[in-house]
Enzyme design. Structure first.
Site, PDB file in Angstrom:
ATOM      1  N   HIS A  46       0.878  -1.171   0.000  1.00  0.00           N
ATOM      2  CA  HIS A  46       0.000   0.000   0.000  1.00  0.00           C
ATOM      3  C   HIS A  46       0.919   1.225   0.000  1.00  0.00           C
ATOM      4  O   HIS A  46       2.011   1.182   0.573  1.00  0.00           O
ATOM      5  CB  HIS A  46      -0.815   0.119   1.288  1.00  0.00           C
ATOM      6  CG  HIS A  46      -1.744  -1.006   1.594  1.00  0.00           C
ATOM      7  ND1 HIS A  46      -1.362  -2.146   2.242  1.00  0.00           N
ATOM      8  CD2 HIS A  46      -3.086  -1.127   1.391  1.00  0.00           C
ATOM      9  CE1 HIS A  46      -2.402  -2.929   2.404  1.00  0.00           C
ATOM     10  NE2 HIS A  46      -3.463  -2.347   1.895  1.00  0.00           N
TER      11      HIS A  46
ATOM     12  N   ASP B 109       2.418   2.034   3.347  1.00  0.00           N
ATOM     13  CA  ASP B 109       3.379   1.086   3.933  1.00  0.00           C
ATOM     14  C   ASP B 109       4.816   1.538   3.691  1.00  0.00           C
ATOM     15  O   ASP B 109       5.700   1.286   4.500  1.00  0.00           O
ATOM     16  CB  ASP B 109       3.275  -0.308   3.288  1.00  0.00           C
ATOM     17  CG  ASP B 109       1.890  -0.886   3.339  1.00  0.00           C
ATOM     18  OD1 ASP B 109       1.133  -0.534   4.252  1.00  0.00           O
ATOM     19  OD2 ASP B 109       1.575  -1.707   2.439  1.00  0.00           O
TER      20      ASP B 109
ATOM     21  N   GLU C 115     -10.849  -6.665  -4.552  1.00  0.00           N
ATOM     22  CA  GLU C 115     -10.697  -7.694  -3.511  1.00  0.00           C
ATOM     23  C   GLU C 115     -11.906  -7.691  -2.578  1.00  0.00           C
ATOM     24  O   GLU C 115     -12.127  -6.739  -1.838  1.00  0.00           O
ATOM     25  CB  GLU C 115      -9.412  -7.408  -2.716  1.00  0.00           C
ATOM     26  CG  GLU C 115      -9.159  -8.434  -1.624  1.00  0.00           C
ATOM     27  CD  GLU C 115      -7.859  -8.180  -0.863  1.00  0.00           C
ATOM     28  OE1 GLU C 115      -6.908  -7.618  -1.450  1.00  0.00           O
ATOM     29  OE2 GLU C 115      -7.810  -8.551   0.324  1.00  0.00           O
TER      30      GLU C 115
ATOM     31  N   GLU D 271      -8.887 -13.519  -1.143  1.00  0.00           N
ATOM     32  CA  GLU D 271      -8.105 -13.833   0.059  1.00  0.00           C
ATOM     33  C   GLU D 271      -8.801 -14.937   0.845  1.00  0.00           C
ATOM     34  O   GLU D 271     -10.006 -14.889   1.075  1.00  0.00           O
ATOM     35  CB  GLU D 271      -7.954 -12.566   0.909  1.00  0.00           C
ATOM     36  CG  GLU D 271      -7.202 -12.850   2.201  1.00  0.00           C
ATOM     37  CD  GLU D 271      -6.950 -11.628   3.048  1.00  0.00           C
ATOM     38  OE1 GLU D 271      -6.664 -10.547   2.495  1.00  0.00           O
ATOM     39  OE2 GLU D 271      -7.035 -11.768   4.277  1.00  0.00           O
TER      40      GLU D 271
ATOM     41  N   HIS E 254     -10.760 -13.857   3.929  1.00  0.00           N
ATOM     42  CA  HIS E 254     -11.983 -13.113   3.595  1.00  0.00           C
ATOM     43  C   HIS E 254     -13.096 -14.075   3.172  1.00  0.00           C
ATOM     44  O   HIS E 254     -14.267 -13.831   3.445  1.00  0.00           O
ATOM     45  CB  HIS E 254     -11.719 -12.104   2.484  1.00  0.00           C
ATOM     46  CG  HIS E 254     -10.738 -11.038   2.875  1.00  0.00           C
ATOM     47  ND1 HIS E 254     -10.395 -10.003   2.048  1.00  0.00           N
ATOM     48  CD2 HIS E 254     -10.024 -10.852   4.016  1.00  0.00           C
ATOM     49  CE1 HIS E 254      -9.522  -9.221   2.656  1.00  0.00           C
ATOM     50  NE2 HIS E 254      -9.266  -9.721   3.855  1.00  0.00           N
TER      51      HIS E 254
ATOM     52  N   ASP F 231      -5.421 -13.269   9.500  1.00  0.00           N
ATOM     53  CA  ASP F 231      -4.294 -13.216   8.563  1.00  0.00           C
ATOM     54  C   ASP F 231      -3.110 -14.081   8.985  1.00  0.00           C
ATOM     55  O   ASP F 231      -1.952 -13.631   8.978  1.00  0.00           O
ATOM     56  CB  ASP F 231      -3.814 -11.759   8.370  1.00  0.00           C
ATOM     57  CG  ASP F 231      -4.797 -10.906   7.592  1.00  0.00           C
ATOM     58  OD1 ASP F 231      -5.592 -11.469   6.824  1.00  0.00           O
ATOM     59  OD2 ASP F 231      -4.764  -9.672   7.753  1.00  0.00           O
TER      60      ASP F 231
END
Ligand code: XLS
Ligand code: CA
Ligand code: CA
Length: 434
Positions: free
Chosen positions: A99, A102, A230, A266, A269, A307
């Site tokens: 991102h 980041d 996403e 993902e 998700h 995650d």
């Protein structure tokens, strides 16, 4: 300065090895179905979890011990780039994702943020040239800053909408600068808390308008990464518009965007949406929209996005079966959107966690190939749908029947014999492949 002095290069040593810093399953050079494992798997490391995440949780302070902290945020950002590329090289990982927030500090204004991004992406570009690594995708974080409290493209504020647009424009410029292969949109706060004050139709129209601007901008700068959406059902918003693969495809089709976007799916998700990961991959495939995957796993006893690094061979084998059926993921890849557990706070855990994820995917990939070569699923499905190969079935498939002719058939013929699916036997045999 070396950030990961434990090892020069992580190498394949096989499952007998006692070396913590070796692959047990993943041999990047092993050729399977005419391509190396490295070419098949297209592994990627996520900047946010690996470099930026500090190990804090709602009950605890940061715990991760990181040696890249510098005297000021820009020095830290530069050190991080060096550490990140050392990690990519040592793990022999070819792709990465980030991102905007980041990689560079936000500074005190949007202009300062963009200047910081310019400096850091210059450095990243240099490192990419030196190491031969590639940008799988980048994205704009339009959910952390307080201005995005009510969303970005779905915000109630036209001013905030403008800032979100500026971030995406910058993100696409960076994508062009670094040769980004895909570009991701995850609607972090594109959803709502309550319908008491929300006009859902208005917000979704605005999101679609926003995506069209992004498509147009790619055209304008003549840079065409595969655009990816996403899905995620909840967290941070209570209701997120891109709930799952099916909902997201409906949105894309409604606004005539399905030709421009594929999905980045993902695992965690999927489970938050009440689906298995293979369900989501299969839905995407049925729309020819399986773009890329974010590899991780959720804690099944918890209701949020944990995650975790993927280590569940069973689940990943079923996911890789879908990937194989898809003919692979390129131009997408397998991005480890996964973070070390809070108690794995040491630098070397970043190596160990990625080794675990890569080994799990390698093993699952080999399982999926074997299952395919043996026709395991093909045979099951062939048998299960065999009645559609009969005269009646063929007529249905050729659209030669209607309700009246089917009724005539049903009245003239005896009740069909049911066949057991022997599902426990099937699962027992599947275990032989794991
Ligand atoms: C968060 C998402 C996010 C996207 C990129 O849950 O996984 O990290 O992948 O914004
Ligand atoms: Ca993700
Ligand atoms: Ca996640």
């Amino acid at each position: 300065m070396k950030y990961f002095p434990e090892v020069d290069k992580v190498k394949y040593e096989g499952p007998q090895t006692k070396n913590m810093f070796a692959f047990r399953q993943y041999d990047p050079n092993e050729v399977i179905l005419g391509k190396t494992m490295k070419e098949h798997l297209r592994f990627s490391i996520a900047y946010w979890h690996t470099m930026t995440q500090d190990g804090a949780d709602p009950f605890g302070d940061p715990v991760n011990q990181r040696t890249w902290f510098g005297a000021d945020p820009m020095e830290t950002a530069r050190n991080r780039v060096n550490a990140f590329f050392e990690l990519l090289e040592k793990l022999d990982v070819e792709y990465f994702c980030f991102h905007d927030v980041d990689i560079a500090p936000a500074g005190n204004s949007l202009a300062e943020f963009f200047a910081n991004l310019d400096e850091i992406t210059d450095l990243i570009k240099e490192k990419m040239a030196q190491t031969g690594t590639k940008l799988l995708w980048n994205t704009a974080n339009m959910f952390s800053h307080p201005r995005y409290v009510n969303g970005a493209a779905s915000t109630n504020s036209a001013e905030v909408y403008a800032i979100a647009a500026a971030q995406v424009k910058k993100g696409l410029d960076i994508s062009k600068k670094l040769g980004g292969i895909n570009y991701v949109f995850w609607g972090g706060r594109e959803g709502y808390e309550t319908l008491l004050n929300t006009d859902m139709q208005f917000e979704q129209d605005n999101i679609a308008r926003f995506f069209k601007m992004a498509v147009d901008y790619c055209e304008k700068i003549d840079h065409h990464p595969q655009l990816l959406l996403e899905p995620k059902p909840k967290e941070p918003s209570k209701h997120q518009y891109d709930f799952d693969a099916a909902t997201t495809m409906t949105f894309l089709q409604k606004y005539d965007l399905a030709k421009d976007f594929k999905l980045n799916l993902e695992a965690n998700h999927a489970t938050l949406a009440g689906h298995t990961f293979e369900h989501e991959l299969s839905v995407a495939r049925s729309y020819n929209a399986l773009g890329s995957i974010d590899a991780n796993q959720g804690g099944m006893l918890l209701g949020w996005d944990t995650d975790e690094f993927p280590t569940n061979v069973y689940d990943v084998t079923l996911a890789m079966t879908e990937v194989l059926e898809n003919g692979g993921l390129a131009p997408g890849g397998i991005n480890f959107d996964a973070k070390v557990r809070r108690s794995s706070f040491a630098m070397e855990d970043l190596l160990l966690a990625h080794i675990a994820g890569m080994d799990t995917f390698a093993r699952a990939f080999k399982n999926a190939v074997k299952l395919k070569e043996d026709g395991f699923f093909a045979e099951l499905k062939e048998k299960r749908y065999a009645s559609f190969k009969t005269e009646l079935g063929a007529k249905i498939l050729n659209d030669e029947m209607d309700l009246a002719s089917l009724t005539e058939y049903a009245l003239q013929n005896p009740e069909p014999k049911l066949a057991s699916s022997h599902i426990e036997y099937v699962k027992n045999r599947l275990n032989d492949y794991l």
